[in-house]
Design an enzyme around this catalytic site. Structure first.
Site, PDB file in Angstrom:
ATOM      1  N   ARG A 198      30.988  44.248  36.520  1.00  0.00           N
ATOM      2  CA  ARG A 198      32.298  44.179  35.879  1.00  0.00           C
ATOM      3  C   ARG A 198      32.110  44.258  34.371  1.00  0.00           C
ATOM      4  O   ARG A 198      31.051  43.905  33.851  1.00  0.00           O
ATOM      5  CB  ARG A 198      33.013  42.884  36.253  1.00  0.00           C
ATOM      6  CG  ARG A 198      33.274  42.737  37.750  1.00  0.00           C
ATOM      7  CD  ARG A 198      33.889  41.387  38.075  1.00  0.00           C
ATOM      8  NE  ARG A 198      34.134  41.248  39.510  1.00  0.00           N
ATOM      9  CZ  ARG A 198      33.225  40.809  40.387  1.00  0.00           C
ATOM     10  NH1 ARG A 198      32.020  40.453  39.956  1.00  0.00           N
ATOM     11  NH2 ARG A 198      33.506  40.720  41.672  1.00  0.00           N
ATOM     12  N   LYS A 221      32.358  36.636  38.985  1.00  0.00           N
ATOM     13  CA  LYS A 221      33.645  36.180  39.495  1.00  0.00           C
ATOM     14  C   LYS A 221      33.462  35.135  40.586  1.00  0.00           C
ATOM     15  O   LYS A 221      34.227  34.178  40.679  1.00  0.00           O
ATOM     16  CB  LYS A 221      34.428  37.390  40.042  1.00  0.00           C
ATOM     17  CG  LYS A 221      35.861  37.094  40.432  1.00  0.00           C
ATOM     18  CD  LYS A 221      36.546  38.376  40.862  1.00  0.00           C
ATOM     19  CE  LYS A 221      37.989  38.119  41.274  1.00  0.00           C
ATOM     20  NZ  LYS A 221      38.660  39.376  41.700  1.00  0.00           N
ATOM     21  N   HIS A 276      37.705  48.588  35.081  1.00  0.00           N
ATOM     22  CA  HIS A 276      37.242  48.450  36.472  1.00  0.00           C
ATOM     23  C   HIS A 276      36.919  49.797  37.097  1.00  0.00           C
ATOM     24  O   HIS A 276      36.236  49.862  38.117  1.00  0.00           O
ATOM     25  CB  HIS A 276      38.298  47.723  37.298  1.00  0.00           C
ATOM     26  CG  HIS A 276      37.714  46.785  38.309  1.00  0.00           C
ATOM     27  ND1 HIS A 276      36.898  45.729  37.969  1.00  0.00           N
ATOM     28  CD2 HIS A 276      37.811  46.760  39.661  1.00  0.00           C
ATOM     29  CE1 HIS A 276      36.526  45.087  39.063  1.00  0.00           C
ATOM     30  NE2 HIS A 276      37.064  45.698  40.097  1.00  0.00           N
ATOM     31  N   ARG A 279      33.206  50.261  37.633  1.00  0.00           N
ATOM     32  CA  ARG A 279      32.654  49.631  38.840  1.00  0.00           C
ATOM     33  C   ARG A 279      32.966  50.483  40.069  1.00  0.00           C
ATOM     34  O   ARG A 279      32.111  50.698  40.925  1.00  0.00           O
ATOM     35  CB  ARG A 279      33.255  48.229  38.984  1.00  0.00           C
ATOM     36  CG  ARG A 279      32.699  47.378  40.131  1.00  0.00           C
ATOM     37  CD  ARG A 279      33.187  45.952  39.913  1.00  0.00           C
ATOM     38  NE  ARG A 279      33.084  45.084  41.065  1.00  0.00           N
ATOM     39  CZ  ARG A 279      32.010  44.373  41.384  1.00  0.00           C
ATOM     40  NH1 ARG A 279      30.920  44.454  40.647  1.00  0.00           N
ATOM     41  NH2 ARG A 279      32.020  43.577  42.441  1.00  0.00           N
ATOM     42  N   HIS A 302      29.869  41.219  46.500  1.00  0.00           N
ATOM     43  CA  HIS A 302      31.030  40.899  47.327  1.00  0.00           C
ATOM     44  C   HIS A 302      30.682  39.801  48.330  1.00  0.00           C
ATOM     45  O   HIS A 302      29.611  39.833  48.944  1.00  0.00           O
ATOM     46  CB  HIS A 302      31.502  42.140  48.088  1.00  0.00           C
ATOM     47  CG  HIS A 302      32.214  43.124  47.218  1.00  0.00           C
ATOM     48  ND1 HIS A 302      32.404  44.457  47.583  1.00  0.00           N
ATOM     49  CD2 HIS A 302      32.795  42.994  45.997  1.00  0.00           C
ATOM     50  CE1 HIS A 302      33.060  45.076  46.624  1.00  0.00           C
ATOM     51  NE2 HIS A 302      33.306  44.211  45.654  1.00  0.00           N
ATOM     52  N   TYR A 311      34.773  51.533  50.276  1.00  0.00           N
ATOM     53  CA  TYR A 311      34.006  52.664  49.754  1.00  0.00           C
ATOM     54  C   TYR A 311      33.300  53.441  50.879  1.00  0.00           C
ATOM     55  O   TYR A 311      32.719  54.487  50.623  1.00  0.00           O
ATOM     56  CB  TYR A 311      32.943  52.176  48.765  1.00  0.00           C
ATOM     57  CG  TYR A 311      33.501  51.452  47.566  1.00  0.00           C
ATOM     58  CD1 TYR A 311      34.157  52.139  46.549  1.00  0.00           C
ATOM     59  CD2 TYR A 311      33.381  50.068  47.447  1.00  0.00           C
ATOM     60  CE1 TYR A 311      34.674  51.465  45.443  1.00  0.00           C
ATOM     61  CE2 TYR A 311      33.888  49.391  46.347  1.00  0.00           C
ATOM     62  CZ  TYR A 311      34.534  50.094  45.355  1.00  0.00           C
ATOM     63  OH  TYR A 311      35.046  49.438  44.266  1.00  0.00           O
TER      64      TYR A 311
END
Length: 332
Positions: A198, A221, A276, A279, A302, A311
């Site tokens: 990020r 995050k 973003h 990313r 994640h 993706y």
């Protein structure tokens, strides 16, 4: 008032538990009967405290938020920011008494906010924040009633199309970041494109996060540390920058300079995907070049594979087994 002569008889009107407790009212033919009832009622509360009705909870919604922050939110990485949002939400709701706060009040608030142009995503976030306050206070014992937001459904938000940069757009963007007014913008951009980080993670890198051909991201995050390999050239450039830096932090804030570079490169992006997109670009090209979805999950950090699966369709052989393994392919 305790006992009073009325036209219909002698009225006992009493709140033996005090203000906020249950009020008892009963009429008798004689004053003696009224006094006996009053005495019995007071003795009943003394002899059996569990029989005494609980006092009304007069705490306001903002008071619960204060308790949540003191006993839970203070320890969260984004606790102060969430606390500020919650206090603003309480004010917008009129800061009702929490015990009287009903689902229909929040539903009405959402309708008004939607009409004002607030996105469903933002309203879902507010819903989650406030619902979590009640859940956490129940767990800690500071809230005994049901969660008033438990049965309210969140808006089902359609997933936004993920935009990624083509090779030509990447070259145009890097040309603009190199000639921009902020010299840090180019290197931060290339870190994001090389690691899938990020923008904030790359922008806040410190010297101790640079390892031989490896970058460690700490301010993530999820709050978890992750490490991503980098090539020799990028590693050397980062080490050179670390030697030049006057503090532990390598870069100054460069968000505005990146926006200017995007505008000069004439790249149009969906709302909310400014930095973003880097990313998304890393993840999209990773899969298009034959990358493994499980490895991508680890690189991006994640918490669940479901987040990374958006993706998967970019992989060259995505779902090709449907062609090769369907029942008709075995039928002569």
């Amino acid at each position: 008032m305790a006992i009073k002569k009325m036209a219909s008889g002698w009225l006992v009107d009493i709140q033996p538990a005090g203000r906020g407790g249950k009020r008892f009212r009963k009429t008798f033919k004689t004053q003696a009967e009224a006094k006996v009832y009053e005495t019995w009622l007071k003795n009943k509360l003394v002899e059996s405290p569990e029989w005494q009705p609980p006092k009304k909870d007069l705490r306001k919604l903002s008071e619960l938020v204060d308790i949540w922050f003191e006993h839970h939110g203070l320890g969260l990485r984004a606790g102060k920011n969430t606390y500020s949002r919650l206090k603003h939400l309480c004010a917008s709701l009129g800061d009702p008494i929490a015990e009287k706060f009903a689902p229909e009040q929040f539903a009405a608030y959402r309708r008004i906010r939607l009409a004002d142009g607030i996105s469903q995503n933002n309203l879902n976030r507010e819903h989650s924040y406030l619902r979590s306050v009640f859940n956490e206070l129940r767990r800690l014992g500071y809230w005994k009633s049901e969660n008033p937001l438990e049965k309210i459904r969140q808006f089902k938000v359609q997933e936004r199309e993920l935009t990624y940069l083509t090779h030509a757009q990447i070259q145009k963007l890097l040309k603009e970041t190199r000639r921009g007014r902020n010299p840090d913008t180019d290197l931060i951009t290339r870190i994001c494109l090389s690691t899938g980080s990020r923008w904030s993670e790359a922008e806040e890198i410190r010297k101790n996060q640079i390892q031989p051909r490896l970058l460690q991201f700490a301010l993530t995050k999820s709050g978890k540390t992750r490490a991503v390999p980098i090539d020799e050239a990028l590693y050397k450039e980062l080490m050179d920058r670390a030697e030049e830096a006057d503090s532990e932090r390598l870069f100054k804030y460069s968000y505005a300079a990146f926006r200017e570079a995007i505008e000069r490169a004439q790249i149009k992006l969906p709302e909310g995907q400014l930095t973003h997109v880097l990313r998304h670009t890393f993840a999209s090209h990773f899969m298009m070049n034959g990358g493994n979805i499980l490895i991508l999950q680890r690189i991006l950090g994640h918490s669940s594979l479901a987040m990374t699966m958006k993706y998967a369709h970019l992989a060259p052989d995505h779902l090709q087994e449907a062609v090769r393994l369907n029942p008709l392919s075995f039928t002569s």
